[in-house]
Motif scaffolding. Structure first.
Motif, PDB file in Angstrom:
ATOM      1  N   GLY A   1     -19.087  36.102 -29.670  1.00 50.41           N
ATOM      2  CA  GLY A   1     -18.268  37.283 -29.450  1.00 50.41           C
ATOM      3  C   GLY A   1     -18.782  38.200 -28.359  1.00 50.41           C
ATOM      4  N   PHE A   2     -20.096  38.242 -28.169  1.00 52.97           N
ATOM      5  CA  PHE A   2     -20.721  39.087 -27.146  1.00 52.97           C
ATOM      6  C   PHE A   2     -21.792  38.257 -26.459  1.00 52.97           C
ATOM      7  N   MET A   3     -21.632  38.037 -25.160  1.00 51.68           N
ATOM      8  CA  MET A   3     -22.576  37.176 -24.440  1.00 51.68           C
ATOM      9  C   MET A   3     -22.931  37.766 -23.080  1.00 51.68           C
ATOM     10  N   TYR A   4     -24.186  37.597 -22.718  1.00 51.06           N
ATOM     11  CA  TYR A   4     -24.695  38.026 -21.413  1.00 51.06           C
ATOM     12  C   TYR A   4     -25.007  36.809 -20.558  1.00 51.06           C
ATOM     13  N   PHE A   5     -24.585  36.841 -19.306  1.00 51.38           N
ATOM     14  CA  PHE A   5     -24.914  35.811 -18.325  1.00 51.38           C
ATOM     15  C   PHE A   5     -25.583  36.502 -17.136  1.00 51.38           C
ATOM     16  N   LYS A   6     -26.657  35.964 -16.657  1.00 51.87           N
ATOM     17  CA  LYS A   6     -27.427  36.610 -15.596  1.00 51.87           C
ATOM     18  C   LYS A   6     -26.602  36.833 -14.340  1.00 51.87           C
ATOM     19  N   ASN A   7     -25.745  35.893 -14.016  1.00 45.19           N
ATOM     20  CA  ASN A   7     -24.886  36.024 -12.844  1.00 45.19           C
ATOM     21  C   ASN A   7     -23.665  35.114 -13.010  1.00 45.19           C
ATOM     22  N   LEU A   8     -22.737  35.219 -12.080  1.00 54.14           N
ATOM     23  CA  LEU A   8     -21.502  34.455 -12.185  1.00 54.14           C
ATOM     24  C   LEU A   8     -21.751  32.956 -12.041  1.00 54.14           C
TER      25      LEU A   8
END
Length: 213
Positions: free
Chosen positions: A122-129
């Protein structure tokens, strides 16, 4: 930072309005009106979840990190990302579910054992595209592979949602992962009173569309 959500279907679109209303940051929401939308499955749930898995491939450009939030998330906190941080070496981060899982099929069990928990997507972080696109490309493929295996009698169905496909995808990629504090995605609270008395930052619910800070 780019914040993105997917809302395929009327209910999810209503929920995404709450998400945009309660979060002060700008959020891009992908829905059926987007020129890039195509129907990949006649089942609305499978169709919507596949587009969630593929979300980063709808982003043309993003400066810095990419954050994905489910359409049914919301916050009661002013400037909710003010205290958000991950380690400098982290490529991907999420909140995990608690508890041990014993699955009826080997593929999911191996994925659970690999991570040691079930991922909450539901909530995710990605360092970059670039990283977000790489993970989503594998994720959407794994989701379609899971869909081929759905057999209710064997304990698999569309109601396993998207998270097992993500867990399987991550076993085939080499990224540094961080598990976030549960305050970044609380889904189990059942009443407005519980939510308003909580110190958590983000909540997830199909209910309480009228809730405000």
């Amino acid at each position: 930072m780019k914040i993105f959500s997917v809302a395929i279907g009327e209910q999810y679109e209503l929920e995404s309005e709450r998400l945009k209303r309660t979060v002060s940051n700008e959020i891009e929401v992908f829905n059926k009106s987007n020129d890039k939308y195509i129907q990949v499955n006649e089942d609305p749930l499978i169709d919507g979840l596949w587009h969630k898995c593929n979300f980063a491939n709808y982003i043309d450009e993003a400066e810095g990190a990419v954050i994905f939030m489910d359409a049914d998330m919301f916050t009661l906190t002013e400037n909710p990302f003010k205290k958000f941080k991950v380690k400098k070496t982290t490529d991907f981060a999420y909140v995990s579910y608690e508890g041990k899982w014993h699955l009826p099929d080997t593929i999911r069990q191996e994925a659970f054992d690999y991570h040691g928990h079930k991922i909450n997507s539901g909530f995710m972080y990605f360092k970059n595209l670039e990283i977000a696109k790489a993970i989503c490309s594998q994720w959407q493929w794994e989701y379609l592979e899971r869909e081929k295996l759905y057999d209710v009698d064997k304990g698999t169905s569309k109601h396993e949602y998207d998270e097992w496909a993500l867990m399987i995808a991550l076993t085939k990629l080499n990224y540094k992962i961080e598990v976030l504090d549960s305050k970044w995605n609380v889904w189990e609270l059942q009443t407005k009173e519980e939510i308003k008395n909580s110190n958590s930052i983000f909540f997830q619910s199909h209910n309480f569309l009228d809730i405000n800070k």
